[in-house]
Design a protein around this motif. Structure first.
Motif, mmCIF file in Angstrom:
data_model
loop_
_atom_site.group_PDB
_atom_site.id
_atom_site.type_symbol
_atom_site.label_atom_id
_atom_site.label_comp_id
_atom_site.label_asym_id
_atom_site.label_seq_id
_atom_site.Cartn_x
_atom_site.Cartn_y
_atom_site.Cartn_z
ATOM 1 N N TYR A 51 0.836 -1.206 0.000
ATOM 2 C CA TYR A 51 0.000 0.000 0.000
ATOM 3 C C TYR A 51 0.867 1.251 0.000
ATOM 4 O O TYR A 51 0.622 2.196 -0.767
ATOM 5 N N TYR A 54 2.613 1.754 -3.513
ATOM 6 C CA TYR A 54 1.831 1.968 -4.729
ATOM 7 C C TYR A 54 0.549 2.788 -4.533
ATOM 8 O O TYR A 54 -0.040 3.227 -5.531
ATOM 9 N N ALA A 55 0.102 2.979 -3.286
ATOM 10 C CA ALA A 55 -1.224 3.587 -3.109
ATOM 11 C C ALA A 55 -1.307 4.592 -1.969
ATOM 12 O O ALA A 55 -2.395 5.096 -1.685
ATOM 13 N N LEU A 61 -5.249 -0.305 -2.095
ATOM 14 C CA LEU A 61 -4.266 -0.892 -3.005
ATOM 15 C C LEU A 61 -4.945 -1.869 -3.961
ATOM 16 O O LEU A 61 -5.824 -2.641 -3.551
ATOM 17 N N PRO A 63 -3.534 -4.867 -5.565
ATOM 18 C CA PRO A 63 -2.253 -5.576 -5.435
ATOM 19 C C PRO A 63 -1.829 -6.350 -6.672
ATOM 20 O O PRO A 63 -0.632 -6.596 -6.853
ATOM 21 N N ASN A 66 -0.633 -3.441 -9.000
ATOM 22 C CA ASN A 66 0.152 -2.409 -8.315
ATOM 23 C C ASN A 66 -0.415 -1.005 -8.572
ATOM 24 O O ASN A 66 0.317 -0.046 -8.806
ATOM 25 N N PHE A 68 -4.029 1.724 -7.524
ATOM 26 C CA PHE A 68 -4.754 2.208 -6.355
ATOM 27 C C PHE A 68 -6.194 2.525 -6.744
ATOM 28 O O PHE A 68 -6.530 2.655 -7.929
#
Length: 530
Positions: A51, A54-55, A61, A63, A66, A68
């Motif tokens: 998280y 990438y977010a 996230l 996942p 990758n 958001f």
């Protein structure tokens, strides 16, 4: 600029949790399993790292890709939801990062519709969980040596008030029943004509706590006014069984427009908060206790159901008027834990024992599937009703064999990282000390870990009854941090002031998002009996 160091801020928060808690002898014994607790902490770290990379500053996230999502107004829902779990896990670097982030959130601005309910339980609940640290009776007391600059800590309460002030417009209706759907820039109602009992009745804990912390009664008064229509339902058709209500009420006059309900989505946390409000303050909220008792007794009398193929299992039916519907949800599996909490709080073992039966039933929904994870929605045929009744159909042909062995069939096989079954295991363990509930929680966590771990975190899955989960939705819910990981950890962790107590010494009550809210301190001239 923040001036609270990681060590300073964490010491403040931990000491405030434990402050002024008198020692009491506890007869229930709990076992610590460090290896299991550490494994859950590792899963938290994986989820947080993905998280954060990438977010971060976004809500959730994705996942697998990758990426958001800003599904909760772009205010960083996962960060706020992760805070209390990071705290009890002693993840100090994560705690410090979130503490630095909170004052940066712009609660005046969002481009998406705002849910009063979701914003309250996730954001306001999370912020209030933060504000128990600098409770005003501790600021100038034994904790002042740990505070580098009080203004930085108080900024968190200011953020909670800022958010609530923007949300207050929801209550500007003829009845005071809030509109759940809002827009900001500027704050305004969405124009709904009805609201549901969960989205009305799951505000009182957070908004009352905000009033208690800020010495401003307006917040509590607003939420309690909306709640009053649920405590005194009109017309009578809105209460088909004593204490058990329909789902929706009109904003114009607070009257119920249906008599359909259950302990599942849309209604669930109204019942949950009745007993939790009494736990929060026994002096002010005795009426909430009485309504919970009424609902609990009615559920035992009218809703208990046993499947034809597994009559030893116990589920609670849903209802349309007085007609029962033999269907339930993962969401409803919090009910075992809620009955257990009610039994502990009221010193009524019968409620606790009934809650344990509900826990057993929800446990079966996990152990019966290919993944070892329970489905989103399931159904069964009731053993006490006529088998040819229109509300009591048999299992579909393609699930007859599954129903024969499991006692339920699956109508929606998704798993969206929900916590309710593990949550109820946690309450069962804290009530009994029986290690089988630790084992059940560990088995559930292991199955979720091996099935939902993907890419940079953990994802919801499409079908719990297919090996591997049938594919990913590419979404890591913020409540994965707040609830699943917290309950999975606490059931194996050392005893602490924030743990649920079996001996009437609870110093905290968990909101529906599993944020621990400190119970109200006695007011001048009052004592709290335990």
């Amino acid at each position: 600029m923040r001036s609270l160091s990681a060590t300073g801020s964490v010491t403040l928060l931990l000491l405030s949790l434990a402050a002024a808690v008198p020692h009491r002898t506890r007869t229930t014994r709990y076992a610590v399993n460090k290896d299991r607790a550490d494994a859950v902490k590792e899963a938290f770290q994986v989820s947080w790292d993905g998280y954060h990379r990438y977010a971060f500053r976004h809500d959730s996230l994705r996942p697998v890709t990758n990426g958001f999502a800003d599904d909760r107004n772009g205010w960083g829902a996962s960060a706020v939801d992760a805070f209390s779990t990071a705290l009890v896990m002693e993840k100090w670097d994560v705690v410090d990062r979130i503490l630095a982030y909170i004052p940066e959130i712009d609660f005046d601005t969002t481009t998406t519709e705002v849910s009063l309910f979701e914003t309250t339980i996730r954001y306001l609940g999370g912020l209030l969980e933060l504000t128990y640290a600098p409770a005003y009776d501790l600021l100038t007391g034994p904790l002042n040596d740990h505070i580098k600059q009080i203004s930085d800590v108080e900024a968190i309460l200011s953020q909670a008030k800022r958010l609530a002030d923007n949300l207050k417009v929801a209550f500007d209706t003829p009845s005071g029943v809030p509109d759940n759907n809002l827009f900001f820039n500027p704050p305004r109602k969405g124009g709904s004509t009805t609201n549901g009992i969960a989205t009305i009745g799951t505000l009182v804990l957070e908004w009352t706590r905000l009033s208690d912390l800020s010495n401003d009664t307006e917040y509590a008064n607003l939420a309690q006014k909306g709640e009053s229509y649920l405590l005194h339902p009109q017309p009578k058709s809105g209460e088909p069984f004593p204490g058990l209500l329909g789902t929706n009420v009109r904003l114009s006059d607070g009257h119920f427009v249906d008599s359909n309900g259950g302990w599942g989505g849309g209604t669930d946390s109204f019942y949950e908060y009745l007993i939790k409000m009494y736990l929060y303050d026994r002096e002010r909220f005795a009426e909430y206790r009485d309504r919970w008792v009424l609902a609990a007794d009615s559920s035992i009398e009218h809703l208990v159901s046993h499947p034809t193929t597994r009559p030893e299992l116990t589920f609670l039916a849903m209802w349309r008027g007085k007609e029962l519907r033999f269907v339930s949800e993962h969401l409803a599996c919090f009910n075992g834990g809620n009955f257990i909490l009610g039994g502990l709080t009221l010193n009524e073992p019968a409620y606790t024992e009934f809650g344990l039966k509900l826990v057993d039933g929800c446990h079966e929904t996990y152990t019966s599937t290919a993944t070892g994870i329970g489905p989103e929605i399931f159904a069964w045929q009731d053993a006490a009703h006529p088998l040819n009744a229109t509300n009591n159909p048999p299992a579909p042909a393609n699930q007859a064999a599954f129903y024969s062995s499991s006692g339920f069939w699956i109508t929606n096989g998704n798993y969206v990282l929900r916590p309710e079954v593990i949550e109820s295991y946690y309450y069962a363990y804290r009530a009994t000390g029986d290690p089988k509930y630790q084992d059940w929680a560990w088995e559930a966590f292991e199955r979720v870990r091996e099935t939902c771990r993907v890419g940079s975190g953990f994802s919801s899955i499409r079908d719990v009854n297919r090996p591997g989960g049938g594919g990913y939705h590419d979404f890591q819910e913020s409540f994965w941090f707040a609830e699943v990981l917290k309950y999975s950890y606490l059931i194996h962790a050392e005893d602490a002031p924030w743990q649920v107590k079996a001996d009437h010494t609870n110093e905290f009550v968990y909101n529906t998002e599993a944020h621990p809210i400190r119970v109200a301190a006695p007011r001048a001239g009052e004592t709290v009996s335990r």
